[in-house]
Design a protein around this motif. Structure first.
Motif, PDB file in Angstrom:
ATOM      1  N   THR A   1       0.828  -1.213   0.000  1.00 13.47           N
ATOM      2  CA  THR A   1       0.000   0.000   0.000  1.00 13.47           C
ATOM      3  C   THR A   1       0.862   1.262   0.000  1.00 13.47           C
ATOM      4  OG1 THR A   1      -0.212  -0.154   2.421  1.00 13.47           O
ATOM      5  CG2 THR A   1      -1.961  -1.136   1.108  1.00 13.47           C
ATOM      6  N   GLU A   2       1.994   1.228   0.713  1.00 18.64           N
ATOM      7  CA  GLU A   2       2.887   2.388   0.719  1.00 18.64           C
ATOM      8  C   GLU A   2       3.515   2.598  -0.655  1.00 18.64           C
ATOM      9  OE1 GLU A   2       5.681   1.819   3.869  1.00 18.64           O
ATOM     10  OE2 GLU A   2       4.306   2.576   5.423  1.00 18.64           O
ATOM     11  N   ALA A   3       3.856   1.498  -1.328  1.00 16.30           N
ATOM     12  CA  ALA A   3       4.428   1.606  -2.678  1.00 16.30           C
ATOM     13  C   ALA A   3       3.418   2.221  -3.643  1.00 16.30           C
ATOM     14  CB  ALA A   3       4.865   0.227  -3.170  1.00 16.30           C
ATOM     15  N   LEU A   4       2.166   1.825  -3.541  1.00 18.50           N
ATOM     16  CA  LEU A   4       1.134   2.368  -4.427  1.00 18.50           C
ATOM     17  C   LEU A   4       0.901   3.856  -4.158  1.00 18.50           C
ATOM     18  CD1 LEU A   4      -1.353  -0.632  -4.334  1.00 18.50           C
ATOM     19  CD2 LEU A   4      -0.246   0.257  -6.390  1.00 18.50           C
ATOM     20  N   ARG A   5       0.911   4.253  -2.901  1.00 20.54           N
ATOM     21  CA  ARG A   5       0.716   5.666  -2.571  1.00 20.54           C
ATOM     22  C   ARG A   5       1.904   6.503  -3.031  1.00 20.54           C
ATOM     23  NH1 ARG A   5      -1.334   4.001   3.416  1.00 20.54           N
ATOM     24  NH2 ARG A   5      -3.515   3.555   2.883  1.00 20.54           N
TER      25      ARG A   5
END
Length: 443
Positions: free
Chosen positions: A73-77
């Protein structure tokens, strides 16, 4: 096996006696196997497909732990933030998710229904025609048994294919078609880790690169309102024109042992589905190949701009992904088997070059303005001469947008499909033979 004898009975002495214990046993086995299918609507036993796929991957699905979920999720954000300066299209991500392999099956099966049903409908109908009229009279209510068999066959094949895909795909939009819900950006951590290990690349760079591609796809599909229906509709138009080889269906049925359902999983449906060389088929295929190349090329270009020197492995990552698409990865192979279509973005490298040249000539906003209407998109000829197309110019004022705008209003007020976009009957979806609004239309 001939069409006069679709069940393989010895008919040298005439039609089989329905009171014969062996005949009754055979029919009972068929009836049991078909019961689930005949009670369901549609040409595919999707419950069977899903169960088979889930059972095949469950034992080897590591799931998603808290650490993997947070990293995804952090990579996508972060990827969405990196993309902001490289495109005028705002974020299209409404939810960031990390999927297990089982999650991927659950979240994409509705789109597979839409893509596979046109071909499955034809195959099931073809199998129903194998039962001769005199045998239909003997079978009575079981006369539709071959249609049920077709539903089970396709469900079995699809379940096997989905299981294989679930262990390979990296995101929800890897093949350029949004398989998941609208706005839901997703990574599959277990597969990303395996991909990085196989190619000796840092896992965090693989994750960020694929997150960039995923977020870029969602920007395009969210803010180009006609694109989703156009792409899915073109796939449907092509699939609807597929020719079913009756003799191949007959041969396939002859290999099935009703007492051993697993015999259906070894069938090769690509031998049954034959591409039809009609003008409508050619037009649909040309539209699809061109628009997939343009989508993949745009995504590759903006991702390269966003990543810059932040990802040391960017050249290797981009080259590996382009080779994966060009050679036909697992998803492309599944389409070839189940939809009768090689889903490859031909001329991907030319498309990347075209978008780069257009950015140089007209800037980010001028480049992205091309997506405002399908008639503005470069055609196949433009991919071969990007300099000529870029210098040729385009003018939004020359396009009559009134009908297009009205169709969007109608779509927004009507029911939507399971994926949250326009349903298969959308006015934006191209039908067979329609070329006026395709990317290959002459400007």
């Amino acid at each position: 096996m001939s069409t006069d004898n679709p069940f393989g009975f010895d008919l040298s002495g005439g039609m089989p006696d329905p009171n014969d214990p062996k005949v009754r046993q055979m029919l009972a086995q068929f009836q049991q196997m078909m019961a689930a299918s005949t009670s369901k609507s549609g040409p595919v036993n999707w419950d069977m497909a899903r169960q088979l796929a889930e059972n095949a991957v469950r034992a080897e699905d590591p799931g998603v732990d808290g650490v993997a979920r947070t990293k995804a999720t952090e990579a996508l954000r972060l990827a969405d933030l990196w993309l902001d300066p490289t495109t005028s299209l705002p974020s299209g991500v409404s939810a960031t998710e990390a999927w297990s392999r089982l999650d991927w099956i659950a979240n994409t099966i509705d789109t597979w229904k839409r893509l596979c049903d046109p071909v499955a409908t034809k195959m099931v109908a073809s199998m129903g025609e194998l039962v001769p009229e005199d045998m239909k009279a003997m079978l009575g209510p079981m006369a539709d048994i071959m249609k049920g068999l077709g539903s089970v066959m396709f469900g079995s094949q699809l379940g096997q294919a989905l299981a294989g895909l679930a262990t390979e795909v990296l995101t929800s939009t890897e093949i350029g078609i949004p398989l998941g819900a609208k706005g839901h950006a997703a990574l599959i951590p277990a597969n990303l880790a395996a991909y990085g290990t196989d190619h000796e690349l840092p896992e965090d760079e693989v994750r960020l690169y694929m997150a960039l591609r995923e977020a870029a796809h969602h920007r395009l599909y969210e803010h180009v309102p006609w694109l989703r229906a156009y792409v899915l509709g073109t796939v449907e138009a092509y699939a609807s024109g597929i020719h079913i080889d009756a003799s191949a269906v007959e041969d396939a049925v002859s290999e099935i042992d009703p007492s051993r359902p697993e015999t259906m999983q070894g069938l090769d449906l690509s031998e049954v589905l034959k591409p039809t060389d009609t003008p409508a088929q050619k037009a649909a295929l040309a539209r699809l190949e061109t628009v997939l190349a343009l989508i993949a090329g745009w995504v590759t270009h903006v991702v390269g701009e966003a990543a810059g020197d932040r990802l040391p492995s960017l050249p290797q990552l981009a080259e590996l992904f382009q080779r994966r698409r060009a050679a036909g990865g697992p998803a492309e192979q599944t389409f070839a088997t189940l939809v009768g279509l090689e889903l490859r973005p031909k001329r991907l490298r030319e498309a990347v070059t075209l978008w780069a040249k257009l950015t140089e000539a007209r800037g980010v906003e001028g480049r992205d303005a091309v997506w405002e209407h399908p008639d503005l998109l470069p055609d196949a000829e433009a991919l071969g001469d990007p300099d000529g197309w870029v210098s040729g110019g385009f003018d939004l004022g020359e396009i009559d947008m009134s009908f297009f705008e009205e169709s969007l209003k109608e779509d927004s007020g009507s029911g939507s499909g399971p994926d949250g976009g326009a349903d298969s009957g959308s006015d934006d979806a191209p039908g067979e033979g329609e070329q006026g609004d395709g990317p290959d239309a002459k400007k």
